[in-house]
Scaffold this motif. Structure first.
Motif, PDB file in Angstrom:
ATOM      1  N   GLY A  99       0.805  -1.212   0.000  1.00 29.80           N
ATOM      2  CA  GLY A  99       0.000   0.000   0.000  1.00 29.80           C
ATOM      3  C   GLY A  99       0.840   1.264   0.000  1.00 29.80           C
ATOM      4  N   GLN A 105      -3.186  -3.264   3.138  1.00 26.52           N
ATOM      5  CA  GLN A 105      -2.980  -2.400   1.981  1.00 26.52           C
ATOM      6  C   GLN A 105      -3.577  -1.017   2.203  1.00 26.52           C
ATOM      7  OE1 GLN A 105      -4.180  -4.333  -1.669  1.00 26.52           O
ATOM      8  NE2 GLN A 105      -3.212  -6.251  -1.080  1.00 26.52           N
ATOM      9  N   ARG A 130      -1.630   2.840   2.383  1.00 30.08           N
ATOM     10  CA  ARG A 130      -1.960   4.032   1.596  1.00 30.08           C
ATOM     11  C   ARG A 130      -2.298   5.224   2.496  1.00 30.08           C
ATOM     12  NH1 ARG A 130      -4.685  -0.047  -1.430  1.00 30.08           N
ATOM     13  NH2 ARG A 130      -6.676   0.539  -0.470  1.00 30.08           N
TER      14      ARG A 130
END
Length: 397
Positions: A21, A298, A302
């Motif tokens: 991510g 993930q 991010r």
């Protein structure tokens, strides 16, 4: 002192997915992973599933290797003992310190144990080393006592009986799976183990044990005892929250995070087995399953880079033993009201768990994963339900 833009405590599946991510949005930020185990992230479910049942799935396929990403460093055998939130550093058991810009706590869970030390013949199953040890036992065709009737216990009992061992499975329900499955489904699961040759000791728990002269003796709560060549425990896990608690972070069955997987400290995140988060359908939730580790890992990666997203995935969980394959979302609690939508011509079925006339969980038996989104839609429907509104709602083909 080494400093990383992104520091991850815990070297499991969440860590590997978080690196993915992060690298989706930040190709240059430095990443450090600190793992207490002697190896890096692996696909942990394979240790009790595919490595035993899929001849095409070799040992070499379990390794996730996030350290292969540029700018990513994996530190194994590195146990973090303290977090200094003001200085933004962590300290390890060896006295080393690591600085961070953003910190992810992915410390996972530790196996529940009894007063019986682990050894070559006593394992609390969780790690690659546990798998290696149990595989050596299986290759000797020994009598193995498996303790626990949930995921790990049932999967290992099935794996061992199919790999030449004599197996006794000790579980707390009178019927195997009786606490989770509808009676008709639990009966089928129970019969599958008996048909495979597993000895089932139901309605009993292990209170203590001893290892002596190459044998393990387990004392049961009904006063009986069982002697075997080895004992493998699958009693569940406890979230590893001590590090967070000592740093002053709030916990409640896991480290409390918001929809952006952020703790009360904006520089510290938590994800995976150790996190308690607000699920968009289920409310405050805690999930110890691979789908959650993948998706949440993930997403948190991010978010740590500055993404404005929230975690809006409701994870599913599953198991496969013998010819018995199931997936579920939400609560599986056989004490709830259950609506059955079973196929009379096959073993397939859909089972809805209702609490106060609202669907709290959905079990899919021998159905493909593409029905999971439909199950989530049913869970998200807060209107009162009954058999007439549920039977046929999710198609079986």
């Amino acid at each position: 002192m080494q400093h990383y833009d992104y520091l991850i405590v815990g070297a499991g599946m969440v860590a590997a997915n978080a690196v993915e991510g992060i690298r989706e949005r930040d190709a240059e930020g430095t990443i450090g992973i600190l793992g207490a185990e002697p190896n890096g992230p692996v696909t942990r479910p394979a240790l009790s599933k595919k490595l035993w049942t899929d001849p095409d799935f070799g040992y070499d396929k379990i390794w996730m290797q996030p350290e292969q990403h540029a700018g990513t460093t994996l530190h194994t055998d590195t146990r973090v003992t303290a977090i200094d939130r003001q200085q933004r550093t962590v300290t390890t058991a060896s006295g080393n310190a690591f600085g961070y810009g953003r910190l992810l706590l992915a410390t996972g869970g530790a196996p529940v144990t009894i007063d019986l030390p682990p050894s070559e013949r006593v394992r609390y199953f969780r790690t690659v080393e546990d798998y290696d040890c149990v595989r050596r036992l299986a290759d000797q065709g020994l009598h193995v006592a498996v303790v626990g009737g949930s995921y790990i216990g049932t999967e290992l009992a099935a794996a061992l009986i199919q790999n030449g061992c004599r197996v006794t499975l000790i579980h707390p329900e009178d019927v195997l799976g009786g606490a989770m499955f509808p009676p008709s489904v639990a009966d089928r699961l129970h019969r599958a183990y008996l048909d495979a040759g597993v000895t089932l000791l139901g309605g009993r728990k292990v209170t203590r044990g001893r290892e002596e002269d190459g044998r393990v003796t387990l004392a049961l709560d009904d006063g009986a005892s069982l002697e075997a060549d080895a004992a493998i425990f699958g009693l569940g896990v406890e979230p590893c929250v001590a590090l967070a608690e000592e740093a002053g972070l709030e916990t409640d069955g896991g480290i409390l995070v918001d929809a952006r997987l952020t703790t009360a400290d904006e520089a510290i995140f938590a994800a995976g087995d150790v996190a308690t988060y607000p699920d968009r359908i289920l409310g405050r939730w805690h999930a110890e399953h691979v789908d959650n580790a993948n998706q949440m890992g993930q997403t948190v990666g991010r978010i740590m880079t500055g993404s404005d997203e929230t975690y809006d995935h409701t994870p599913y969980f599953y198991s496969n033993v013998f010819d018995f394959a199931w997936k579920a979302v939400g609560r599986m609690d056989s004490s709830l009201d259950i609506v059955e939508d079973a196929d009379p011509d096959s073993d397939r079925g859909i089972y809805y768990y209702l609490k106060n006339d609202k669907v709290a969980g959905v079990l899919l038996l021998d159905l493909d994963a593409d029905r999971l989104d439909e199950a989530r839609e049913v869970l998200a429907d807060s209107s009162p339900q009954r058999a007439e509104t549920l039977v046929g709602r999710i198609a079986m083909s």
